[in-house]
Design a protein around this motif. Structure first.
Motif, mmCIF file in Angstrom:
data_model
loop_
_atom_site.group_PDB
_atom_site.id
_atom_site.type_symbol
_atom_site.label_atom_id
_atom_site.label_comp_id
_atom_site.label_asym_id
_atom_site.label_seq_id
_atom_site.Cartn_x
_atom_site.Cartn_y
_atom_site.Cartn_z
ATOM 1 N N LEU A 107 0.565 -1.616 -0.630
ATOM 2 C CA LEU A 107 -0.285 -0.196 -0.430
ATOM 3 C C LEU A 107 0.832 1.081 -0.215
ATOM 4 O O LEU A 107 1.700 1.295 0.732
ATOM 5 C CB LEU A 107 -0.940 0.280 1.014
ATOM 6 N N THR A 108 1.004 1.877 -0.447
ATOM 7 C CA THR A 108 1.894 3.445 -1.612
ATOM 8 C C THR A 108 0.771 4.590 -1.158
ATOM 9 O O THR A 108 -0.356 4.424 -2.273
ATOM 10 C CB THR A 108 2.108 3.412 -2.518
ATOM 11 N N ALA A 109 1.500 5.942 -0.308
ATOM 12 C CA ALA A 109 0.590 6.635 -0.591
ATOM 13 C C ALA A 109 1.825 7.899 -0.614
ATOM 14 O O ALA A 109 2.492 8.074 -1.013
ATOM 15 C CB ALA A 109 0.265 7.543 1.121
ATOM 16 N N ALA A 110 1.496 8.361 -2.361
ATOM 17 C CA ALA A 110 1.786 9.719 -2.724
ATOM 18 C C ALA A 110 1.056 10.897 -2.371
ATOM 19 O O ALA A 110 0.306 11.521 -3.063
ATOM 20 C CB ALA A 110 1.739 9.282 -4.196
ATOM 21 N N ILE A 111 1.711 11.825 -1.800
ATOM 22 C CA ILE A 111 0.963 13.464 -1.597
ATOM 23 C C ILE A 111 1.732 14.269 -3.017
ATOM 24 O O ILE A 111 2.943 14.582 -2.735
ATOM 25 C CB ILE A 111 1.402 13.482 -0.376
ATOM 26 N N ILE A 112 0.549 15.294 -3.167
ATOM 27 C CA ILE A 112 1.244 16.031 -4.297
ATOM 28 C C ILE A 112 0.522 17.262 -3.602
ATOM 29 O O ILE A 112 0.087 17.329 -3.285
ATOM 30 C CB ILE A 112 1.083 15.791 -5.896
ATOM 31 N N ASP A 113 1.561 18.295 -4.074
ATOM 32 C CA ASP A 113 1.251 19.842 -3.886
ATOM 33 C C ASP A 113 1.588 20.539 -5.382
ATOM 34 O O ASP A 113 2.840 20.884 -5.755
ATOM 35 C CB ASP A 113 1.899 20.128 -2.958
ATOM 36 N N ASP A 166 3.647 -1.234 -5.206
ATOM 37 C CA ASP A 166 5.018 -0.377 -4.058
ATOM 38 C C ASP A 166 5.348 1.054 -4.902
ATOM 39 O O ASP A 166 4.675 1.700 -5.691
ATOM 40 C CB ASP A 166 6.025 -1.447 -4.576
ATOM 41 N N VAL A 167 6.687 1.158 -4.603
ATOM 42 C CA VAL A 167 7.335 2.353 -4.499
ATOM 43 C C VAL A 167 7.288 2.572 -5.685
ATOM 44 O O VAL A 167 7.382 4.071 -6.651
ATOM 45 C CB VAL A 167 8.262 3.284 -3.831
ATOM 46 N N ARG A 168 7.276 1.525 -6.862
ATOM 47 C CA ARG A 168 8.409 2.222 -8.197
ATOM 48 C C ARG A 168 6.889 1.976 -8.766
ATOM 49 O O ARG A 168 6.576 3.520 -9.273
ATOM 50 C CB ARG A 168 8.526 0.372 -8.378
ATOM 51 N N GLY A 169 6.061 1.237 -8.481
ATOM 52 C CA GLY A 169 4.755 1.621 -9.013
ATOM 53 C C GLY A 169 3.910 3.260 -9.201
ATOM 54 O O GLY A 169 3.686 3.421 -9.841
ATOM 55 N N ALA A 170 4.356 3.431 -7.524
ATOM 56 C CA ALA A 170 3.807 5.024 -7.317
ATOM 57 C C ALA A 170 3.852 5.990 -8.314
ATOM 58 O O ALA A 170 3.773 6.768 -8.186
ATOM 59 C CB ALA A 170 3.913 5.203 -5.950
ATOM 60 N N SER A 171 5.899 5.895 -8.341
ATOM 61 C CA SER A 171 6.282 6.768 -8.918
ATOM 62 C C SER A 171 6.282 6.377 -10.434
ATOM 63 O O SER A 171 6.106 7.731 -11.090
ATOM 64 C CB SER A 171 8.056 6.919 -9.264
ATOM 65 N N TYR A 172 5.481 5.023 -10.950
ATOM 66 C CA TYR A 172 5.450 5.758 -12.696
ATOM 67 C C TYR A 172 3.860 6.539 -12.672
ATOM 68 O O TYR A 172 4.069 7.097 -13.720
ATOM 69 C CB TYR A 172 4.728 4.382 -12.946
ATOM 70 N N VAL A 173 2.873 6.332 -11.203
ATOM 71 C CA VAL A 173 1.594 6.851 -11.036
ATOM 72 C C VAL A 173 2.518 8.564 -11.523
ATOM 73 O O VAL A 173 1.431 9.316 -12.023
ATOM 74 C CB VAL A 173 1.014 6.545 -10.615
ATOM 75 N N ILE A 174 3.450 8.993 -10.192
ATOM 76 C CA ILE A 174 3.908 10.032 -10.800
ATOM 77 C C ILE A 174 4.001 10.835 -11.252
ATOM 78 O O ILE A 174 3.564 12.169 -12.169
ATOM 79 C CB ILE A 174 4.350 10.459 -9.291
ATOM 80 N N ASP A 175 5.095 10.444 -12.195
ATOM 81 C CA ASP A 175 5.159 10.795 -13.228
ATOM 82 C C ASP A 175 4.195 10.759 -14.898
ATOM 83 O O ASP A 175 4.192 11.614 -15.844
ATOM 84 C CB ASP A 175 6.544 9.535 -13.861
#
Length: 236
Positions: A107-113, A166-175
């Motif tokens: 489970l990964t959390a990504a906070i964007i500002d 995971d963080v790799r998948g989250a990084s892909y979503v953010i990119d």
């Protein structure tokens, strides 16, 4: 009904002992039969009425449950963007953390500002700033999967709760979101308003709760803002 059954027994005994005539016995039996029919009809009506009352109660309870679910959804939804609000997050986060720890822990959390959002408000007014927030919400929902959750975490902060990621998948979503946002600026009176943001990412650890997860994501976001903005940092 019990009284009539007793009377029926007495009539039968009198008939057997030939104490009454056949006509009297028949008349007594017809009278008691009418009483039994009437009583049975009343019982049937009562049962039918009770069934109807139970159905009405059942329908009322269902309507109340639907109203409560709707009201809860309204209370847990950000009025401006339609994303989940902090109140809605509290309930959801506990559930998702338990689910992740029970299954595989991913489970990964990504906070964007949004970067320089104050400049947008100052230059174009807060009404336009609100439209930009709605624009960002729509772009983010288009990128997320149906199982992911979008929360308006603060004024111009959004939380992406990514399940089975995971963080790799989250990084892909953010990119991907940065790419979509770069290609899709908000247009106000033929003016392009570029949307850029910084992000912090954290993956749930085995021994932490939801609040600790969000705290680490928030700390990563702070580092991203401090390093020049438009950046993405991953928590330790």
């Amino acid at each position: 009904m019990n009284k009539k059954l007793g009377d029926l027994k007495q009539v039968r005994q009198a008939h057997v002992a030939q104490q009454v005539s056949i006509e009297e016995t028949q008349a007594s039996l017809e009278d008691m039969l009418n009483v039994v029919i009437s009583t049975t009809h009343n019982v049937h009506s009562t049962v039918r009425t009770s069934h109807g009352d139970l159905q009405t109660i059942r329908d009322s309870i269902r309507h109340i449950e639907e109203d409560l679910a709707f009201n809860r959804k309204v209370l847990e939804q950000d009025a401006l963007t339609g994303a989940l609000n902090r109140q809605g997050l509290d309930h959801l986060l506990l559930r998702e953390v338990k689910r992740a720890q029970r299954i595989d822990g991913r489970l990964t959390a990504a906070i964007i500002d949004l970067d320089d959002f104050k400049l947008i408000n100052d230059r174009f007014t807060h009404l336009v700033g609100d439209q930009v927030l709605i624009h960002v919400t729509n772009l983010t929902k288009a990128v997320l999967r149906e199982s992911d959750v979008l929360v308006r975490y603060g004024g111009e902060e959004f939380l992406l709760l990514l399940v089975d990621t995971d963080v790799r998948g989250a990084s892909y979503v953010i990119d991907r979101l940065k790419l979509v946002a770069g290609r899709t600026p908000y247009i106000h009176h033929n003016q392009r308003i570029e949307v850029r943001f910084s992000a912090g990412i954290a993956q749930l650890k085995d021994d932490e709760n939801g609040r600790a997860l969000l705290l680490r994501a928030d700390e990563a976001l702070y580092r991203a803002k401090q390093s020049g903005r438009g950046k993405t940092e991953i928590a330790d």
